[in-house]
Design a protein around this motif. Sequence first.
Motif, mmCIF file in Angstrom:
data_model
loop_
_atom_site.group_PDB
_atom_site.id
_atom_site.type_symbol
_atom_site.label_atom_id
_atom_site.label_comp_id
_atom_site.label_asym_id
_atom_site.label_seq_id
_atom_site.Cartn_x
_atom_site.Cartn_y
_atom_site.Cartn_z
ATOM 1 N N GLN A 84 0.851 -1.188 0.000
ATOM 2 C CA GLN A 84 0.000 0.000 0.000
ATOM 3 C C GLN A 84 0.888 1.239 0.000
ATOM 4 O O GLN A 84 1.734 1.388 0.872
ATOM 5 C CB GLN A 84 -0.908 0.000 1.226
ATOM 6 N N ILE A 85 0.656 2.107 -0.974
ATOM 7 C CA ILE A 85 1.489 3.300 -1.115
ATOM 8 C C ILE A 85 0.591 4.535 -1.195
ATOM 9 O O ILE A 85 -0.358 4.572 -1.969
ATOM 10 C CB ILE A 85 2.362 3.221 -2.390
ATOM 11 N N VAL A 86 0.929 5.533 -0.389
ATOM 12 C CA VAL A 86 0.271 6.836 -0.451
ATOM 13 C C VAL A 86 1.337 7.850 -0.841
ATOM 14 O O VAL A 86 2.390 7.912 -0.220
ATOM 15 C CB VAL A 86 -0.378 7.225 0.899
ATOM 16 N N VAL A 87 1.053 8.600 -1.898
ATOM 17 C CA VAL A 87 1.995 9.612 -2.359
ATOM 18 C C VAL A 87 1.299 10.961 -2.420
ATOM 19 O O VAL A 87 0.081 11.041 -2.511
ATOM 20 C CB VAL A 87 2.583 9.267 -3.752
ATOM 21 N N ARG A 88 2.084 12.015 -2.380
ATOM 22 C CA ARG A 88 1.548 13.362 -2.569
ATOM 23 C C ARG A 88 1.590 13.699 -4.046
ATOM 24 O O ARG A 88 2.580 13.434 -4.722
ATOM 25 C CB ARG A 88 2.359 14.392 -1.785
ATOM 26 N N GLY A 89 0.513 14.292 -4.521
ATOM 27 C CA GLY A 89 0.467 14.706 -5.914
ATOM 28 C C GLY A 89 -0.868 14.387 -6.533
ATOM 29 O O GLY A 89 -1.764 13.850 -5.895
ATOM 30 N N HIS A 90 -0.988 14.723 -7.805
ATOM 31 C CA HIS A 90 -2.217 14.465 -8.541
ATOM 32 C C HIS A 90 -2.333 12.968 -8.813
ATOM 33 O O HIS A 90 -1.357 12.331 -9.224
ATOM 34 C CB HIS A 90 -2.222 15.240 -9.856
ATOM 35 N N PRO A 91 -3.514 12.382 -8.595
ATOM 36 C CA PRO A 91 -3.668 10.934 -8.781
ATOM 37 C C PRO A 91 -3.236 10.439 -10.161
ATOM 38 O O PRO A 91 -2.539 9.422 -10.261
ATOM 39 C CB PRO A 91 -5.163 10.705 -8.551
ATOM 40 N N ALA A 92 -3.623 11.125 -11.210
ATOM 41 C CA ALA A 92 -3.268 10.666 -12.558
ATOM 42 C C ALA A 92 -1.757 10.661 -12.757
ATOM 43 O O ALA A 92 -1.194 9.707 -13.305
ATOM 44 C CB ALA A 92 -3.944 11.543 -13.608
ATOM 45 N N GLU A 93 -1.087 11.713 -12.310
ATOM 46 C CA GLU A 93 0.370 11.785 -12.461
ATOM 47 C C GLU A 93 1.065 10.714 -11.626
ATOM 48 O O GLU A 93 2.070 10.137 -12.057
ATOM 49 C CB GLU A 93 0.882 13.182 -12.083
ATOM 50 N N ALA A 94 0.532 10.432 -10.440
ATOM 51 C CA ALA A 94 1.116 9.399 -9.583
ATOM 52 C C ALA A 94 0.994 8.023 -10.228
ATOM 53 O O ALA A 94 1.935 7.219 -10.197
ATOM 54 C CB ALA A 94 0.441 9.413 -8.211
ATOM 55 N N ILE A 95 -0.151 7.743 -10.833
ATOM 56 C CA ILE A 95 -0.354 6.450 -11.485
ATOM 57 C C ILE A 95 0.532 6.341 -12.724
ATOM 58 O O ILE A 95 1.145 5.293 -12.964
ATOM 59 C CB ILE A 95 -1.841 6.243 -11.826
ATOM 60 N N VAL A 96 0.631 7.404 -13.496
ATOM 61 C CA VAL A 96 1.507 7.388 -14.678
ATOM 62 C C VAL A 96 2.953 7.154 -14.243
ATOM 63 O O VAL A 96 3.672 6.352 -14.857
ATOM 64 C CB VAL A 96 1.365 8.683 -15.505
ATOM 65 N N ALA A 97 3.391 7.805 -13.193
ATOM 66 C CA ALA A 97 4.762 7.604 -12.705
ATOM 67 C C ALA A 97 4.976 6.151 -12.282
ATOM 68 O O ALA A 97 6.017 5.548 -12.588
ATOM 69 C CB ALA A 97 5.057 8.550 -11.542
ATOM 70 N N ALA A 98 4.000 5.574 -11.600
ATOM 71 C CA ALA A 98 4.113 4.183 -11.161
ATOM 72 C C ALA A 98 4.096 3.220 -12.339
ATOM 73 O O ALA A 98 4.634 2.109 -12.254
ATOM 74 C CB ALA A 98 2.995 3.856 -10.181
ATOM 75 N N SER A 99 3.487 3.625 -13.442
ATOM 76 C CA SER A 99 3.379 2.740 -14.608
ATOM 77 C C SER A 99 4.731 2.453 -15.253
ATOM 78 O O SER A 99 4.868 1.465 -15.977
ATOM 79 C CB SER A 99 2.425 3.347 -15.645
ATOM 80 N N LYS A 100 5.725 3.275 -14.978
ATOM 81 C CA LYS A 100 7.041 3.092 -15.601
ATOM 82 C C LYS A 100 7.667 1.763 -15.219
ATOM 83 O O LYS A 100 8.436 1.196 -15.994
ATOM 84 C CB LYS A 100 7.958 4.256 -15.232
ATOM 85 N N ASP A 101 7.359 1.268 -14.024
ATOM 86 C CA ASP A 101 7.935 0.006 -13.554
ATOM 87 C C ASP A 101 6.886 -1.087 -13.422
ATOM 88 O O ASP A 101 7.150 -2.123 -12.816
ATOM 89 C CB ASP A 101 8.621 0.230 -12.200
ATOM 90 N N ALA A 102 5.692 -0.866 -13.952
ATOM 91 C CA ALA A 102 4.586 -1.804 -13.750
ATOM 92 C C ALA A 102 4.390 -2.735 -14.942
ATOM 93 O O ALA A 102 4.746 -2.408 -16.074
ATOM 94 C CB ALA A 102 3.293 -1.035 -13.491
ATOM 95 N N ARG A 103 3.792 -3.856 -14.663
ATOM 96 C CA ARG A 103 3.359 -4.811 -15.681
ATOM 97 C C ARG A 103 2.022 -4.378 -16.271
ATOM 98 O O ARG A 103 1.762 -4.537 -17.452
ATOM 99 C CB ARG A 103 3.231 -6.174 -15.004
ATOM 100 N N LEU A 104 1.157 -3.808 -15.394
ATOM 101 C CA LEU A 104 -0.190 -3.423 -15.763
ATOM 102 C C LEU A 104 -0.679 -2.387 -14.762
ATOM 103 O O LEU A 104 -0.347 -2.468 -13.582
ATOM 104 C CB LEU A 104 -1.123 -4.651 -15.718
ATOM 105 N N VAL A 105 -1.473 -1.430 -15.241
ATOM 106 C CA VAL A 105 -2.139 -0.459 -14.370
ATOM 107 C C VAL A 105 -3.633 -0.715 -14.486
ATOM 108 O O VAL A 105 -4.150 -0.925 -15.580
ATOM 109 C CB VAL A 105 -1.804 0.990 -14.782
ATOM 110 N N VAL A 106 -4.310 -0.680 -13.333
ATOM 111 C CA VAL A 106 -5.755 -0.880 -13.302
ATOM 112 C C VAL A 106 -6.383 0.314 -12.598
ATOM 113 O O VAL A 106 -5.936 0.704 -11.514
ATOM 114 C CB VAL A 106 -6.128 -2.181 -12.558
ATOM 115 N N VAL A 107 -7.388 0.894 -13.219
ATOM 116 C CA VAL A 107 -8.123 2.013 -12.616
ATOM 117 C C VAL A 107 -9.618 1.799 -12.845
ATOM 118 O O VAL A 107 -10.029 1.126 -13.790
ATOM 119 C CB VAL A 107 -7.698 3.389 -13.188
#
Length: 151
Positions: A84-107
């Motif tokens: 579980q990760i909580v980050v500061r910032g805009h949700p869309a930008e946080a998910i896009v940043a996390a996608s760089k190392d991800a296999r799949l993003v689900v929203v």
Amino acid sequence: MNAKPVVVGVDGGPDSLRALAWAAEYASTAGAPLIALTAVETPAAVGPYAMAGWVDPSILEDRAHTMLTDAVRDTLGHEASVEQIVVRGHPAEAIVAASKDARLVVVGNRGRGGFAGMLLGSVSQHVVPHARCPVVVLPHQHADQDRGPGQ
């Protein structure tokens, strides 16, 4: 070699909880770790009366941690293996940043602030074209979709 994670955006709304359940099942099937991500956007304080409505960012983060913990527990159970990760910032930008190392993003299709009639929420609209991995957007489920045919 470590398996790339499945990242799911969670805001506590019904669509994000469905996305969390779907992502957990997919991650389990794929043998991938699961990351539940929540972003806390601190509103900009502007004008002479801004301090009256100001909220300490650490309070917002604490609420986000609580929401995320509750969402994971209530949706997946106490024994779920989820980072579980909580980050500061805009949700869309946080998910896009996390996608760089991800296999799949689900929203989910729409978040807590979704407007009725929108085909996609603002977060999913931003994530789909900017993510660095495949994205699954779970469609919004209306109350009448919970019932089976003829009910």
